[in-house]
Design a protein around this motif. Sequence first.
Motif, mmCIF file in Angstrom:
data_model
loop_
_atom_site.group_PDB
_atom_site.id
_atom_site.type_symbol
_atom_site.label_atom_id
_atom_site.label_comp_id
_atom_site.label_asym_id
_atom_site.label_seq_id
_atom_site.Cartn_x
_atom_site.Cartn_y
_atom_site.Cartn_z
ATOM 1 N N MET B 411 -46.897 72.831 56.866
ATOM 2 C CA MET B 411 -45.953 73.560 57.719
ATOM 3 C C MET B 411 -46.631 74.047 58.985
ATOM 4 S SD MET B 411 -43.397 75.971 55.557
ATOM 5 C CE MET B 411 -42.373 76.474 56.935
ATOM 6 N N ASN B 412 -47.940 74.162 58.940
ATOM 7 C CA ASN B 412 -48.672 74.595 60.133
ATOM 8 C C ASN B 412 -49.169 73.344 60.875
ATOM 9 O OD1 ASN B 412 -50.729 73.624 58.589
ATOM 10 N ND2 ASN B 412 -51.890 75.530 58.480
ATOM 11 N N ASP B 413 -50.242 73.463 61.624
ATOM 12 C CA ASP B 413 -50.713 72.300 62.396
ATOM 13 C C ASP B 413 -51.505 71.293 61.560
ATOM 14 O OD1 ASP B 413 -49.571 73.196 64.659
ATOM 15 O OD2 ASP B 413 -51.378 74.220 65.414
ATOM 16 N N ASP B 414 -51.822 71.649 60.313
ATOM 17 C CA ASP B 414 -52.673 70.769 59.503
ATOM 18 C C ASP B 414 -51.842 69.646 58.890
ATOM 19 O OD1 ASP B 414 -54.361 72.804 60.208
ATOM 20 O OD2 ASP B 414 -54.506 73.680 58.207
ATOM 21 N N LYS B 415 -51.485 68.696 59.725
ATOM 22 C CA LYS B 415 -50.659 67.571 59.275
ATOM 23 C C LYS B 415 -51.473 66.292 59.298
ATOM 24 C CE LYS B 415 -46.183 69.317 60.981
ATOM 25 N NZ LYS B 415 -46.596 70.715 61.185
ATOM 26 N N ILE B 416 -51.380 65.525 58.214
ATOM 27 C CA ILE B 416 -52.025 64.217 58.188
ATOM 28 C C ILE B 416 -51.147 63.288 59.036
ATOM 29 C CG2 ILE B 416 -52.844 62.341 56.678
ATOM 30 C CD1 ILE B 416 -54.072 65.086 55.924
ATOM 31 N N PRO B 417 -51.749 62.562 59.985
ATOM 32 C CA PRO B 417 -50.931 61.705 60.856
ATOM 33 C C PRO B 417 -50.261 60.556 60.077
ATOM 34 C CG PRO B 417 -53.173 61.977 61.712
ATOM 35 C CD PRO B 417 -53.167 62.545 60.341
ATOM 36 N N ALA B 418 -49.162 60.061 60.635
ATOM 37 C CA ALA B 418 -48.409 58.984 59.992
ATOM 38 C C ALA B 418 -49.311 57.788 59.684
ATOM 39 C CB ALA B 418 -47.254 58.559 60.889
#
Lengths: 198, 469
Positions: B411-418
């Motif tokens: 939900m924060n900026d710690d997203k694994i890219p597509a």
Amino acid sequence: MAYDKFTVLKSTAVPLPIENVDTDQIIPARFLKATERKGFGDNLFRDWRYNPDNSPKEHFVLNNPIYQGKILVGGKNFGSGSSREHAAWAVYDYGFRCVVSSFFADIFRNNCLNVGVLPVQVSAAFLQRIFEAIEKDPGAELEVNLPEQTITLLPTGDKESFDINGYKKQNMLNGFDDIDYLLNMKEEIKSFAGDTPL
Amino acid sequence: MSKTLFDKVWDSHVVRKIDNGPDVLFIDRHLVHEVTSPVAFLGLKNRGIPVLYPERTFATADHNTPTRNQHLPVQDPLSANQLRALENNASEHGIPYWGLGHEKNGIVHVIGPENGITVPGATIVCGDSHTSTHGAFGAIAFGIGTSEVEMVLATQCIMQPKPKRMRININGSLNEAVTPKDVALYIISRLTTSGATGYFVEYAGEVFRNMSMEGRMTVCNLSIEMGARGGMMSPDEKTFEYVRGREFAPSGADWDSAMAYWKTLYSDADAVFDKEINFNGADIEPMITYGTNPGMGVGISRSIPKAESMEGGVATYRKSLEYMNFAEGEAMIGKQVDFVFLGSCTNGRIEDFRAFAKIVKGRKKADNVTAWLVPGSHKVEAAIREEGILDVLREAGFELREPGCSACLAMNDDKIPAGKYAVSTSNRNFEGRQGPGARTLLASPLVAAAAAVTGKVTDPRELLEPELA
Ligand code: SF4
């Protein structure tokens, strides 16, 4: 939050013949940042429904105008995953009043009942017949009768009964929620709490 | 009449039984966080009612929070708004609130036990499905929806039909490099993600008795992934030792009377379960998932099962592999890894960092891997420093972030890219869970560490020193 009463619903249905549809698909976490219950229907099945550039994905069933209605029919183990009630809100806010599947995840089922979406569990064979009927004719209608606890596939007359506990049924029929009930027994709760250490 | 552990705790919390309806269950302790509570507080406001027992609710900020620069204002306006809402709601209703930067801040299921909020025999709820974690202490703990959060705030009760009882027994001893996470992933792979729906699970047998409290929390945490309402274990000396002296745990005379009660919390010898399942500890290997639900896991040395061998629908199975860009029959060992995430309420405790450090010690982070190491709380973070683990991690090229849920739900900026692959110690590998298009391989901290230093899926047994194994 109060919701519309549910008695008998006659409607066409939207088919989603996929198993284990989880709550992250129903409403992805990035849409959980609201502090009010508004606009969740727009993001129902967001990532299956829209491309990253927000253009609709043609092949997804909600983008296909031939499928309409207030009933969503999903594959087995519908709603698995997180406890986010936002998933049930999204289903309700989009306009569905009933979800049919051969099996529901526990918390999702509970959340649905709390927000006015009726989860109807049918046999695997009945579910299959619903999918087939809709495939043959997207205009095929279902009738969900809560007082009698039955679901009927109108084109064929196939009918099954479904379970719902008596208390929840009364709530759905009247549009009540649990908090109204609990607030009425506050004194009983307080005397119970008095005997319970923190 | 003989009772199960679950019966004992449940029955003693029933305020009222409704005919042909749910039980009204009293909730001892309630944990709230910023994401699933604002609408509940709004509900109270609309009804014009107060929180009945504010001292029984505890609030933390975790789901939405950045894991870097927590001392600065939160950048994302929506997240900042939610955090502010929680802070205001907590202060308005007199609820203890441990926001960003507070020494007790951390993931809700990590800080509950750490601060003695979690105790044996209690009923504990939170608007997060992994509330089952607290069952490790012999508490009945489960996740609830926002309407129920509102109910607990308003009345300290919820209404639930009593679940059925299941017991999972695992005896025997565990193999090298098999951690509590592997035990849980093994159970889920055998039961499927709906195998325990409608049940409350008790874990029993040598394997669980031998586990640390941290390990027991990892197992109970994952109960929800097989559909169970929750999972629990009978408290024992280890449990009591863990709880003793923590801030919100009973003390003095209260401790003695609590102990007298806690010692009655076990399933009677002839108690009956609706379902009983047995596994052998020796059959379990380090595990890894290959698909898009936590039941799609295999021993790390195995290959991806063929669709025909799966019970579920073939179409659903193929859709899942297509998302992962994996093929039936492929080996898991050697698969590409782009990200490693160590953290979450499943594996974000000190023991998990110790396990990770054991493998990376004296090695270097692989160049192709981005690693996010996120402690479950400030207390865990402090222990990582004190035990010298931080030095080991830094030397191997890793950095430590600040506590929170982070890439568990992105939900924060710690997203694994597509399209990227992440070996993750969290609990869900659903499509997009760790970011739109992200591909998640769930595993233990040891498997995560092995991937972090080799840059691909690697059997941790190859990297463990024989004497440490
Ligand atoms: S770490 Fe993940 S599962 Fe645990 S509380 Fe946070 S979001 Fe929920």
